[in-house]
Design a protein around this motif. Sequence first.
Motif, PDB file in Angstrom:
ATOM      1  N   HIS A 123       0.840  -1.191   0.000  1.00  0.00           N
ATOM      2  CA  HIS A 123       0.000   0.000   0.000  1.00  0.00           C
ATOM      3  C   HIS A 123       0.880   1.247   0.000  1.00  0.00           C
ATOM      4  CE1 HIS A 123      -3.527  -2.444   0.752  1.00  0.00           C
ATOM      5  NE2 HIS A 123      -2.927  -3.000   1.798  1.00  0.00           N
ATOM      6  N   VAL A 125       0.576   3.899   1.730  1.00  0.00           N
ATOM      7  CA  VAL A 125       0.841   4.323   3.110  1.00  0.00           C
ATOM      8  C   VAL A 125       2.054   3.590   3.672  1.00  0.00           C
ATOM      9  CG1 VAL A 125      -0.052   4.354   5.459  1.00  0.00           C
ATOM     10  CG2 VAL A 125      -1.556   4.906   3.552  1.00  0.00           C
ATOM     11  N   GLN A 126       2.149   2.292   3.402  1.00  0.00           N
ATOM     12  CA  GLN A 126       3.296   1.513   3.888  1.00  0.00           C
ATOM     13  C   GLN A 126       4.597   1.995   3.252  1.00  0.00           C
ATOM     14  OE1 GLN A 126       1.498  -2.274   2.733  1.00  0.00           O
ATOM     15  NE2 GLN A 126       1.556  -2.936   4.885  1.00  0.00           N
ATOM     16  N   VAL A 178       2.557  -2.562  10.982  1.00  0.00           N
ATOM     17  CA  VAL A 178       2.326  -1.644   9.864  1.00  0.00           C
ATOM     18  C   VAL A 178       2.602  -2.334   8.528  1.00  0.00           C
ATOM     19  CG1 VAL A 178       3.088   0.503   8.766  1.00  0.00           C
ATOM     20  CG2 VAL A 178       2.783   0.413  11.250  1.00  0.00           C
ATOM     21  N   TYR A 183      -2.425  -5.995   6.750  1.00  0.00           N
ATOM     22  CA  TYR A 183      -2.611  -4.596   7.161  1.00  0.00           C
ATOM     23  C   TYR A 183      -3.644  -3.918   6.261  1.00  0.00           C
ATOM     24  CZ  TYR A 183      -1.505   0.409   7.697  1.00  0.00           C
ATOM     25  OH  TYR A 183      -1.566   1.765   7.892  1.00  0.00           O
ATOM     26  N   PRO A 185      -4.954  -0.313   5.229  1.00  0.00           N
ATOM     27  CA  PRO A 185      -4.577   1.102   5.339  1.00  0.00           C
ATOM     28  C   PRO A 185      -5.786   2.005   5.586  1.00  0.00           C
ATOM     29  CG  PRO A 185      -4.628   0.462   3.045  1.00  0.00           C
ATOM     30  CD  PRO A 185      -4.883  -0.798   3.841  1.00  0.00           C
ATOM     31  N   GLU A 188      -6.288   7.036   2.314  1.00  0.00           N
ATOM     32  CA  GLU A 188      -4.977   7.352   1.735  1.00  0.00           C
ATOM     33  C   GLU A 188      -4.677   8.849   1.733  1.00  0.00           C
ATOM     34  OE1 GLU A 188      -3.500   6.913  -2.671  1.00  0.00           O
ATOM     35  OE2 GLU A 188      -3.383   4.938  -1.690  1.00  0.00           O
ATOM     36  N   SER A 191      -3.806  10.026   5.221  1.00  0.00           N
ATOM     37  CA  SER A 191      -2.496   9.502   5.614  1.00  0.00           C
ATOM     38  C   SER A 191      -1.368  10.306   4.978  1.00  0.00           C
ATOM     39  CB  SER A 191      -2.377   8.025   5.218  1.00  0.00           C
ATOM     40  OG  SER A 191      -3.246   7.232   5.984  1.00  0.00           O
ATOM     41  N   VAL A 253      -0.628   5.964   9.916  1.00  0.00           N
ATOM     42  CA  VAL A 253      -0.637   4.505   9.749  1.00  0.00           C
ATOM     43  C   VAL A 253      -1.754   3.831  10.538  1.00  0.00           C
ATOM     44  CG1 VAL A 253       1.830   4.435   9.266  1.00  0.00           C
ATOM     45  CG2 VAL A 253       1.039   4.122  11.629  1.00  0.00           C
ATOM     46  N   SER A 255      -2.031   2.674  13.665  1.00  0.00           N
ATOM     47  CA  SER A 255      -1.571   1.435  14.300  1.00  0.00           C
ATOM     48  C   SER A 255      -1.368   1.671  15.791  1.00  0.00           C
ATOM     49  CB  SER A 255      -0.251   0.980  13.660  1.00  0.00           C
ATOM     50  OG  SER A 255       0.333  -0.073  14.381  1.00  0.00           O
TER      51      SER A 255
END
Length: 304
Positions: A123, A125-126, A178, A183, A185, A188, A191, A253, A255
């Motif tokens: 993703h 975000v990752q 994460v 995971y 997300p 987007e 983020s 994230v 998390s």
Amino acid sequence: MKLEVLSRSGNIIATLDVNPDAPVAELKKKFYGLKKKYYPARQRFTLPLKPGEKRGTVLDDSKRLSDYGLADGGKVEFKDLGPQIGYSTVFFWEYFGPLVVYPLFFVLPKYLYPHLEAPKQRHLVQKVAVAYWCFHYAKRIVETFTVHKFGHATMPIFNLFKNCAYYWGYAAYVSYFVNHPKYTPPNEKMSMICLGLALLMQLGNLRSHIILSNLRKPGEKDYKIPRGFLFNFVTCANYTFEIWGWLLFSAAVQSIPAYLFAITGALQMTQWAIAKHKRLIKTFDGKEGRPKYPRRWIIFPPLL
């Protein structure tokens, strides 16, 4: 003159012949000449306790022995600070770990999540989160060797293991979730906005560190009042930017481990900030020609 070096229990360890106008650093060299186990960075000398005192005055390496009223037959107390290690060495290793550990979960999911199918595509975000994380710790390493000026040359070697356990452990904990194959997300767009603001916080943190680094001229050790940028309003602006950076990262994230990391760091930095704020107020009290410390928030306006 002759000085008696006492243990903390009051026993005489050594008697040294020193010049009263010599700096305390010279006393440490002479003591090291007699006791090779205790190199100068491992030594701390204090004046014996006076009535009403809770702790003896610590002798500053740069001051003369006579500045403390020490004369022939005087006494100083010795404390072994234990094995020491350089600040920059500790900082490097505690920051190098997260720089390596966090990306492992991103690039090696096949091995670190062996019972799950590795994701075909990460993703966004990752991807941005791992870039942000690596930028932050690379920045810290560069600052360690080019920006920071340490008030003390060394610290107890135990701190190396304690600090590394904290930073390396949290890096693995945050990254595991994460970068987990399952995971999910968050939004987007939100983020990316949070990570963009977090990056601005890191740049603000860098600017704050540069201001702190330039406070003292070479050879100076006295406390100074930080001025300029956010320091005009907050005593520990560097911590303010650091905390906001990690809170925004956590929001990006979404998390729980990331939030725990941010909160743990914020609590520790708050303790340091309160102590520094009190120390600056006490030092700059506006008396006997000393400037008065201006009214400022401590770390987290408008709450503290």
